[in-house]
Design an enzyme around this catalytic site. Sequence first.
Site, PDB file in Angstrom:
ATOM      1  N   GLY A 171      58.428 -41.779  51.839  1.00  0.00           N
ATOM      2  CA  GLY A 171      57.809 -42.966  52.433  1.00  0.00           C
ATOM      3  C   GLY A 171      57.838 -44.143  51.478  1.00  0.00           C
ATOM      4  N   GLY A 172      56.672 -44.742  51.274  1.00  0.00           N
ATOM      5  CA  GLY A 172      56.565 -45.939  50.435  1.00  0.00           C
ATOM      6  C   GLY A 172      57.017 -45.711  49.006  1.00  0.00           C
ATOM      7  N   GLY A 406      94.347 -59.980  45.974  1.00  0.00           N
ATOM      8  CA  GLY A 406      92.932 -60.348  45.901  1.00  0.00           C
ATOM      9  C   GLY A 406      92.192 -59.531  44.868  1.00  0.00           C
ATOM     10  N   ALA A 407      92.608 -58.277  44.725  1.00  0.00           N
ATOM     11  CA  ALA A 407      91.936 -57.412  43.754  1.00  0.00           C
ATOM     12  C   ALA A 407      92.168 -57.930  42.329  1.00  0.00           C
ATOM     13  CB  ALA A 407      92.440 -55.981  43.898  1.00  0.00           C
TER      14      ALA A 407
HETATM   15  C1  HXC Z   1      47.594 -37.660  51.255  1.00  0.00           C
HETATM   16  C2  HXC Z   1      48.989 -35.959  50.688  1.00  0.00           C
HETATM   17  C3  HXC Z   1      50.107 -36.717  51.051  1.00  0.00           C
HETATM   18  C4  HXC Z   1      49.890 -38.039  51.527  1.00  0.00           C
HETATM   19  C5  HXC Z   1      50.808 -34.820  50.350  1.00  0.00           C
HETATM   20  N1  HXC Z   1      49.462 -34.781  50.266  1.00  0.00           N
HETATM   21  N2  HXC Z   1      51.230 -35.978  50.837  1.00  0.00           N
HETATM   22  N3  HXC Z   1      47.743 -36.419  50.788  1.00  0.00           N
HETATM   23  N4  HXC Z   1      48.615 -38.451  51.611  1.00  0.00           N
HETATM   24  N5  HXC Z   1      50.924 -38.815  51.863  1.00  0.00           N
HETATM   25  C6  HXC Z   1      48.616 -33.685  49.800  1.00  0.00           C
HETATM   26  C7  HXC Z   1      48.655 -32.490  50.719  1.00  0.00           C
HETATM   27  O1  HXC Z   1      47.699 -32.649  51.749  1.00  0.00           O
HETATM   28  C8  HXC Z   1      48.271 -31.366  49.767  1.00  0.00           C
HETATM   29  O2  HXC Z   1      46.887 -31.424  49.561  1.00  0.00           O
HETATM   30  C9  HXC Z   1      48.923 -31.801  48.477  1.00  0.00           C
HETATM   31  O3  HXC Z   1      49.157 -33.204  48.589  1.00  0.00           O
HETATM   32  C10 HXC Z   1      50.250 -31.119  48.217  1.00  0.00           C
HETATM   33  O4  HXC Z   1      51.038 -31.260  49.387  1.00  0.00           O
HETATM   34  P1  HXC Z   1      51.807 -30.016  50.057  1.00  0.00           P
HETATM   35  O5  HXC Z   1      52.213 -30.456  51.402  1.00  0.00           O
HETATM   36  O6  HXC Z   1      50.967 -28.785  49.950  1.00  0.00           O
HETATM   37  O7  HXC Z   1      53.024 -29.849  49.063  1.00  0.00           O
HETATM   38  P2  HXC Z   1      54.529 -29.520  49.407  1.00  0.00           P
HETATM   39  O8  HXC Z   1      54.606 -28.354  50.315  1.00  0.00           O
HETATM   40  O9  HXC Z   1      55.207 -29.425  48.086  1.00  0.00           O
HETATM   41  O10 HXC Z   1      55.075 -30.782  50.211  1.00  0.00           O
HETATM   42  C11 HXC Z   1      55.126 -32.039  49.589  1.00  0.00           C
HETATM   43  C12 HXC Z   1      55.487 -33.135  50.631  1.00  0.00           C
HETATM   44  C13 HXC Z   1      54.517 -33.031  51.835  1.00  0.00           C
HETATM   45  C14 HXC Z   1      56.918 -32.911  51.113  1.00  0.00           C
HETATM   46  C15 HXC Z   1      55.410 -34.459  49.922  1.00  0.00           C
HETATM   47  O11 HXC Z   1      53.192 -33.002  51.348  1.00  0.00           O
HETATM   48  C16 HXC Z   1      54.667 -34.188  52.766  1.00  0.00           C
HETATM   49  O12 HXC Z   1      55.552 -34.170  53.623  1.00  0.00           O
HETATM   50  N6  HXC Z   1      53.785 -35.178  52.643  1.00  0.00           N
HETATM   51  C17 HXC Z   1      53.849 -36.350  53.516  1.00  0.00           C
HETATM   52  C18 HXC Z   1      55.056 -37.164  53.200  1.00  0.00           C
HETATM   53  C19 HXC Z   1      55.137 -38.437  53.998  1.00  0.00           C
HETATM   54  O13 HXC Z   1      55.420 -38.410  55.218  1.00  0.00           O
HETATM   55  N7  HXC Z   1      54.810 -39.551  53.371  1.00  0.00           N
HETATM   56  C20 HXC Z   1      54.897 -40.793  54.013  1.00  0.00           C
HETATM   57  C21 HXC Z   1      53.498 -41.395  54.080  1.00  0.00           C
HETATM   58  S1  HXC Z   1      53.625 -42.940  54.933  1.00  0.00           S
HETATM   59  P3  HXC Z   1      46.013 -30.106  49.293  1.00  0.00           P
HETATM   60  O14 HXC Z   1      44.623 -30.610  49.189  1.00  0.00           O
HETATM   61  O15 HXC Z   1      46.252 -29.197  50.435  1.00  0.00           O
HETATM   62  O16 HXC Z   1      46.567 -29.564  48.018  1.00  0.00           O
HETATM   63  C22 HXC Z   1      54.269 -43.993  53.777  1.00  0.00           C
HETATM   64  C23 HXC Z   1      54.611 -45.343  54.322  1.00  0.00           C
HETATM   65  C24 HXC Z   1      54.400 -46.375  53.272  1.00  0.00           C
HETATM   66  O17 HXC Z   1      54.445 -43.695  52.672  1.00  0.00           O
HETATM   67  C25 HXC Z   1      55.335 -47.519  53.475  1.00  0.00           C
HETATM   68  C26 HXC Z   1      55.130 -48.558  52.411  1.00  0.00           C
HETATM   69  C27 HXC Z   1      56.285 -49.507  52.365  1.00  0.00           C
END
Ligand code: HXC
Length: 518
Positions: A171-172, A406-407
């Site tokens: 994401g971000g 051109g190159a």
């Molecule tokens: C809050 C988050 C989080 C998030 C992960 N965690 N991503 N908490 N916000 N974005 C937390 C999980 O809940 C978990 O908490 C811990 O971090 C570890 O994550 P897991 O999923 O257990 O780890 P893993 O299996 O290794 O997977 C990692 C991951 C997955 C692939 C990153 O967590 C994931 O898909 N997260 C979301 C990714 C995503 O879609 N991000 C985009 C957000 S929107 P606990 O308490 O259970 O340990 C964005 C837009 C911004 O970013 C744009 C700005 C320009």
Amino acid sequence: MTTAKSLDALIEKRSLAKLGGGQAKIDKIHDKGRHTARERIEMLLDEGSFEEFDMFKVHRCTNFGMEKKKFMGDGIVTGSGTIQGRLVYVHAGDFTVFGGSLSETMSEKICKVMDMAVKSGAPVIGLNDSGGARIQEGIESLSGYTNIFYRNVRASGVIPQLSGIFGPCAGGAVYSPALTDFTVMVRDSSYMFLTGPKVVKSVTHEDVDVETLGGASVHTTKSGVAHLAADDGEQGIKYLQDLFSYMPQNNMEKPPVKETDDPSDRVNSALDTLIPDNPNMAYDIKDVIYEVVDDQEFLEIQPDYAGNIVIGFARFGGQSVGIIANQPKVLAGVLDNDSSIKAARFVRCCDCFNIPLVTFVDVPGFMPGTVQEYGGIIRNGAKLMFAYAEATVPKITITTRKSYGGAHCVMSAKQLDGDLNYAWPTAEIAVMGGKGAIEILNARDVKGKEPEEAKAIMAKAEAEYNEAFANPYVAAGRGYVDDVIAPSETRLRIVRGLRALQDKHVSALPKKHGNIPL
Ligand code: HXC
């Protein structure tokens, strides 16, 4: 007064903060064969040089019961330190705290080190390991990211900014690295994507895993988003240190000089026989690069992406240079969309950080055809032209063989304010190759002729064309090439040229900024 008790409390707080999200989470990271944020910082910096900031800072979120889940330092470790004695600022995502997802306070910590880096004219290195925006914080997280992006852009071309991707970068989290100068990824344990596999599936119905969507191999071979793929975390850190070693502290300084015992006048005899007699036969331009640079050290950047152009850092007489070289071994060294963009960005990076450009030319032209035209080869080739013309660092160019059409103009030609343009005796500098030229010029001569006779006419015409134009002397006779040199003296001529140009200064025309054809 400081009491033993208060000192004990400080020590206790510090050790608690160093645990981030807790020992269980640290163990989980280690079980995956990965490092924590602090371990990465330790590997990156000179021993004992890390000065940490904001170790006790916590998030302020109260949504979803978050007020009960606070970890000192939140999901990022920040501070300054040194690499080989040179000041650098760092931020390292701590995956043990909410998966390194970005909170408002984490953004404040990152912005603080970025601001300090700009004020003190020192590079910033970001070690990324993050699940993106912290979902619980909503808009505060988006605002936090945008504050970082703004600073990335403001600092671009002022201080070097390097990114390492050591885990998820979702994401971000992806845009800050994308705005920095170089991005290093780790194979099989890091990935970058805007939206993860689940979102991809729901929007496009495409089934894809994280590696195929945004793994290191994808971004260093297909997308060009990342510059180097490391085999493991240690190598990732080493790549960042290596990149850092070639770059200056900021745009007002020159890169550090590395002492070398490699003689400036080392003769490159192997190069005298490198170019094949048959102009259509390939050779490896990297043989030339490794032969002429100091100590055979060349840090190739994006080695597995657009291999028809080679870019990377090396040194001559201890001085950093950026090397750009057509690669006859891949697609005959032709310029296409990807190679033009790859080289253009590198040229601009070197220019903004006072790193001279050494260009090796062996290019048959731009790649023709609909794929390239539809992909915008006009716009993309213009990027490379723009980058070379705009660059005010010393520019030394060696044409080893072909330099057509051109190159020829694009590849650091004399007329783009090239400083020293040398050619080997094997150079062919012309508007196009002999075969293509006579097909246009002599079409009328063979009309209605028997095939054998037509073939003989064409062969004679091609031989005459090659004799007259496929050499460096026409260009040298006009001063477009400064000298025709023996390949064996290439290193010496480059070292001397760089010395002569070390105080080069070009005053730019007053303007806000140019309008590069993005
Ligand atoms: C809050 C988050 C989080 C998030 C992960 N965690 N991503 N908490 N916000 N974005 C937390 C999980 O809940 C978990 O908490 C811990 O971090 C570890 O994550 P897991 O999923 O257990 O780890 P893993 O299996 O290794 O997977 C990692 C991951 C997955 C692939 C990153 O967590 C994931 O898909 N997260 C979301 C990714 C995503 O879609 N991000 C985009 C957000 S929107 P606990 O308490 O259970 O340990 C964005 C837009 C911004 O970013 C744009 C700005 C320009």
